[in-house]
Design an enzyme around this catalytic site. Structure first.
Site, PDB file in Angstrom:
ATOM      1  N   CYS A 138       0.738  -1.277  -0.216  1.00  0.00           N
ATOM      2  CA  CYS A 138      -0.071   0.624  -0.041  1.00  0.00           C
ATOM      3  C   CYS A 138       0.819   1.191   0.149  1.00  0.00           C
ATOM      4  CB  CYS A 138      -0.366   0.188   1.325  1.00  0.00           C
ATOM      5  SG  CYS A 138      -1.861   1.487   1.161  1.00  0.00           S
TER       6      CYS A 138
ATOM      7  N   CYS B 193       0.220   4.422   7.105  1.00  0.00           N
ATOM      8  CA  CYS B 193       0.092   4.443   8.198  1.00  0.00           C
ATOM      9  C   CYS B 193       0.768   3.654   8.941  1.00  0.00           C
ATOM     10  CB  CYS B 193      -1.221   4.060   7.978  1.00  0.00           C
ATOM     11  SG  CYS B 193      -2.183   4.039   7.016  1.00  0.00           S
TER      12      CYS B 193
ATOM     13  N   CYS C 287       0.261  -0.091  10.659  1.00  0.00           N
ATOM     14  CA  CYS C 287      -0.243  -0.777   9.397  1.00  0.00           C
ATOM     15  C   CYS C 287       0.572  -1.746   8.598  1.00  0.00           C
ATOM     16  CB  CYS C 287      -1.040  -0.338   8.025  1.00  0.00           C
ATOM     17  SG  CYS C 287      -2.258  -2.136   7.275  1.00  0.00           S
TER      18      CYS C 287
ATOM     19  N   CYS D 247     -16.722  -8.752   4.786  1.00  0.00           N
ATOM     20  CA  CYS D 247     -16.128  -6.909   4.683  1.00  0.00           C
ATOM     21  C   CYS D 247     -15.276  -7.354   3.888  1.00  0.00           C
ATOM     22  CB  CYS D 247     -15.961  -6.581   5.877  1.00  0.00           C
ATOM     23  SG  CYS D 247     -16.809  -6.176   6.840  1.00  0.00           S
TER      24      CYS D 247
ATOM     25  N   CYS E 139     -19.766  -4.776   3.268  1.00  0.00           N
ATOM     26  CA  CYS E 139     -19.161  -4.030   3.692  1.00  0.00           C
ATOM     27  C   CYS E 139     -17.913  -3.904   2.722  1.00  0.00           C
ATOM     28  CB  CYS E 139     -18.545  -3.880   5.269  1.00  0.00           C
ATOM     29  SG  CYS E 139     -18.010  -2.453   5.761  1.00  0.00           S
TER      30      CYS E 139
ATOM     31  N   CYS F   8     -19.337   3.110   8.736  1.00  0.00           N
ATOM     32  CA  CYS F   8     -18.203   2.472   9.166  1.00  0.00           C
ATOM     33  C   CYS F   8     -17.193   2.882   9.472  1.00  0.00           C
ATOM     34  CB  CYS F   8     -18.416   1.216   9.008  1.00  0.00           C
ATOM     35  SG  CYS F   8     -17.437  -0.305   9.871  1.00  0.00           S
TER      36      CYS F   8
ATOM     37  N   ARG G 288     -17.777  -2.284  17.667  1.00  0.00           N
ATOM     38  CA  ARG G 288     -17.544  -2.979  17.243  1.00  0.00           C
ATOM     39  C   ARG G 288     -15.950  -3.577  18.108  1.00  0.00           C
ATOM     40  NH1 ARG G 288     -16.782  -3.482  11.435  1.00  0.00           N
ATOM     41  NH2 ARG G 288     -19.630  -4.364  11.861  1.00  0.00           N
TER      42      ARG G 288
HETATM   43  N1  SAM Z   1      -6.570   1.030   3.230  1.00  0.00           N
HETATM   44  C1  SAM Z   1      -7.919   1.089   3.372  1.00  0.00           C
HETATM   45  C2  SAM Z   1      -7.975   2.049   4.888  1.00  0.00           C
HETATM   46  O1  SAM Z   1      -6.668   2.267   5.699  1.00  0.00           O
HETATM   47  O2  SAM Z   1      -9.096   2.643   4.332  1.00  0.00           O
HETATM   48  C3  SAM Z   1      -8.570  -0.205   4.304  1.00  0.00           C
HETATM   49  C4  SAM Z   1      -8.174  -1.144   4.778  1.00  0.00           C
HETATM   50  S1  SAM Z   1      -7.264  -0.343   5.935  1.00  0.00           S
HETATM   51  C5  SAM Z   1      -6.396  -1.791   7.044  1.00  0.00           C
HETATM   52  C6  SAM Z   1      -8.384  -0.698   7.205  1.00  0.00           C
HETATM   53  C7  SAM Z   1      -8.627  -0.201   8.588  1.00  0.00           C
HETATM   54  O3  SAM Z   1      -7.564  -1.243   9.387  1.00  0.00           O
HETATM   55  C8  SAM Z   1      -7.160   1.222   9.383  1.00  0.00           C
HETATM   56  O4  SAM Z   1      -7.999   2.077   9.174  1.00  0.00           O
HETATM   57  C9  SAM Z   1      -6.626   1.124  10.992  1.00  0.00           C
HETATM   58  O5  SAM Z   1      -7.784   1.691  11.458  1.00  0.00           O
HETATM   59  C10 SAM Z   1      -7.225  -0.650  10.963  1.00  0.00           C
HETATM   60  N2  SAM Z   1      -5.721  -1.438  11.627  1.00  0.00           N
HETATM   61  C11 SAM Z   1      -4.739  -2.073  10.052  1.00  0.00           C
HETATM   62  N3  SAM Z   1      -3.981  -2.033  10.877  1.00  0.00           N
HETATM   63  C12 SAM Z   1      -4.157  -2.456  11.872  1.00  0.00           C
HETATM   64  C13 SAM Z   1      -3.331  -3.303  13.690  1.00  0.00           C
HETATM   65  N4  SAM Z   1      -2.026  -3.180  13.247  1.00  0.00           N
HETATM   66  N5  SAM Z   1      -4.105  -2.818  14.526  1.00  0.00           N
HETATM   67  C14 SAM Z   1      -4.776  -2.304  14.382  1.00  0.00           C
HETATM   68  N6  SAM Z   1      -6.206  -2.135  13.229  1.00  0.00           N
HETATM   69  C15 SAM Z   1      -5.391  -1.493  11.963  1.00  0.00           C
HETATM   70 FE1  SF4 Z   2      -3.166   1.069   3.258  1.00  0.00          FE
HETATM   71 FE2  SF4 Z   2      -2.886   0.199   5.752  1.00  0.00          FE
HETATM   72 FE3  SF4 Z   2      -3.123   2.550   5.424  1.00  0.00          FE
HETATM   73 FE4  SF4 Z   2      -5.556   0.868   4.764  1.00  0.00          FE
HETATM   74  S1  SF4 Z   2      -4.370   1.352   6.932  1.00  0.00           S
HETATM   75  S2  SF4 Z   2      -4.511   2.930   3.817  1.00  0.00           S
HETATM   76  S3  SF4 Z   2      -4.478  -1.015   3.806  1.00  0.00           S
HETATM   77  S4  SF4 Z   2      -1.331   1.633   4.775  1.00  0.00           S
END
Ligand code: SAM
Ligand code: SF4
Ligand code: DTB
Length: 352
Positions: free
Chosen positions: A59, A63, A66, A103, A134, A194, A266
């Site tokens: 990606c 973040c 992530c 989802c 979702c 959500c 949730r």
């Molecule tokens: N890429 C898209 C986005 O960020 O909008 C969708 C997928 S992203 C993985 C969805 C959510 O998963 C993130 O906004 C975050 O809140 C949660 N998430 C991701 N990695 C995580 C982690 N290691 N622990 C807890 N929540 C996590």
């Molecule tokens: Fe990409 Fe992870 Fe951020 Fe979603 S949460 S935008 S998958 S880096």
């Protein structure tokens, strides 16, 4: 406390009020949360959703929590967009274990024009299985939200993640304002929102309050509010972050329940790291939805059987999709049976 407590959602929450909730003695806070919860929900029902990563890793966003960000080396196997049929097979399996919402998540900044037709087919196919749909695909344009809504998408997941003040410590490639804009498009297209966040990223109590204020003070509160506990993944900048205090996590769920009385809250990522007692407290605090099935997107979630055992021990039942319709149907059947029995009694009485 407002005169309408605990029944109506409000969108004028102030930081002082929310701080005061966080400062309540634990038992007082949980009692309030449970009271609000019971005003709107059956306290013994929990909604179950299953997650599937339809496009994994690489990606472009940064973040810091992530495992799927291309900025960090987490050793994750990257996968391109899954074939539609494979997604539908996974949805059918989720339905078979009792999940009512499917989802689908993609590690994108936003969906591309080339990917949209496949994504729309996935929505149509899952919908045709009789499940709620979702998706979480990153930022959306207005046109994309309209197309998703027309294909039958029920919910769009897009998290605010944390307070506006703390956000810049976690993500630099997407702004808070862009996230709010995507949520506004989702609403305009008539879909359910959500949106929630993550605890355990080094944020303060005020940041937790700030996140909940942003969510609760939206023109219409999100129907679903995922509260994730950070899953610490090796290779991400937050891998060594200190654990969130379990009681502070429960407090945040309780405050979310009080501020967003009609939303499903949730108990989201992090359940694999929680014991049964903590999850039971989370349900008592007003959490009434979980991710169900052995995987979240890329990390582990409790086995379905283990969750069903926990539900059984707590007397919790999974929320049914058409609960209201089923109840009406059940009530009609029961009424018919009562009428039949009464007419028999009457008949017996006369003939005796
Ligand atoms: N890429 C898209 C986005 O960020 O909008 C969708 C997928 S992203 C993985 C969805 C959510 O998963 C993130 O906004 C975050 O809140 C949660 N998430 C991701 N990695 C995580 C982690 N290691 N622990 C807890 N929540 C996590
Ligand atoms: Fe990409 Fe992870 Fe951020 Fe979603 S949460 S935008 S998958 S880096
Ligand atoms: C949400 O708030 N949590 C889910 C879902 N929305 C998409 C994702 C949790 C991801 C946890 C880390 C992983 O498994 O990759």
């Amino acid at each position: 406390m407002s005169a309408t407590f605990p029944f109506a959602p409000r969108n004028d929450w102030s930081l002082a009020e929310v701080r005061a909730l966080f400062e309540l003695p634990f038992n007082d806070l949980l009692f309030q949360a449970q009271t609000v919860h019971r005003a709107h929900f059956d306290a013994n029902r929990v909604q179950v959703s299953t997650l599937l990563s339809i496009k994994t890793g690489a990606c472009p966003e940064d973040c810091k929590y992530c495992p799927q960000s291309g900025h960090y080396n987490t050793g994750l196997d990257k996968e391109k967009l899954m074939e539609v049929q494979k997604v539908l097979d996974a949805a059918a399996e989720a339905k078979a274990i009792g999940s009512t919402r499917f989802c689908m998540g993609a590690a994108w900044k936003h969906p591309s024009a080339k990917d949209m037709p496949y994504v729309l087919k996935m929505v149509e196919g899952v919908k045709a299985l009789g499940m709620e749909t979702c998706m979480t695909l990153g930022k959306l344009s207005r046109e994309q939200t309209v197309a998703l809504a027309e294909a039958g998408l029920d919910y769009y997941n897009h998290n605010l993640d944390t307070s506006p003040e703390f956000y810049g410590n976690i993500i630099t490639t997407r702004t808070y304002a862009e996230r709010l804009e995507t949520l506004a498009h989702v609403r305009e297209a008539g879909m359910k929102i959500c949106s929630g966040g993550i605890l355990g990223m080094g944020e303060s109590v005020d940041d937790r309050a700030g996140l909940l204020i942003q969510l609760a003070n939206l023109p219409e509160q999100p129907e679903s509010v995922p509260i994730n506990m950070l899953v610490k993944v090796k290779g991400t900048p937050l891998a060594e972050e200190k654990d969130v205090d379990p009681f502070d996590f429960i407090r945040t769920l309780a405050v979310a329940r009080i501020m967003m009385p009609k939303s499903h809250v949730r108990l989201s990522a992090g359940r694999e790291q929680m014991n049964d007692q903590m999850q039971a407290l989370a349900f008592f605090a007003g959490a009434n939805s979980i991710f169900y099935g052995e995987k979240l997107l890329t990390t582990a979630n409790p086995q379905a059987g283990k969750d069903m055992q926990l539900f059984a021990r707590l007397g919790i039942k999974p929320e049914e999709r058409q609960e209201h319709a089923d109840e009406v149907h059940q009530a009609a059947i029961e009424q018919a049976l009562v009428e039949q029995r009464d007419s028999k009694l009457f008949y017996n009485a006369v003939s005796a």
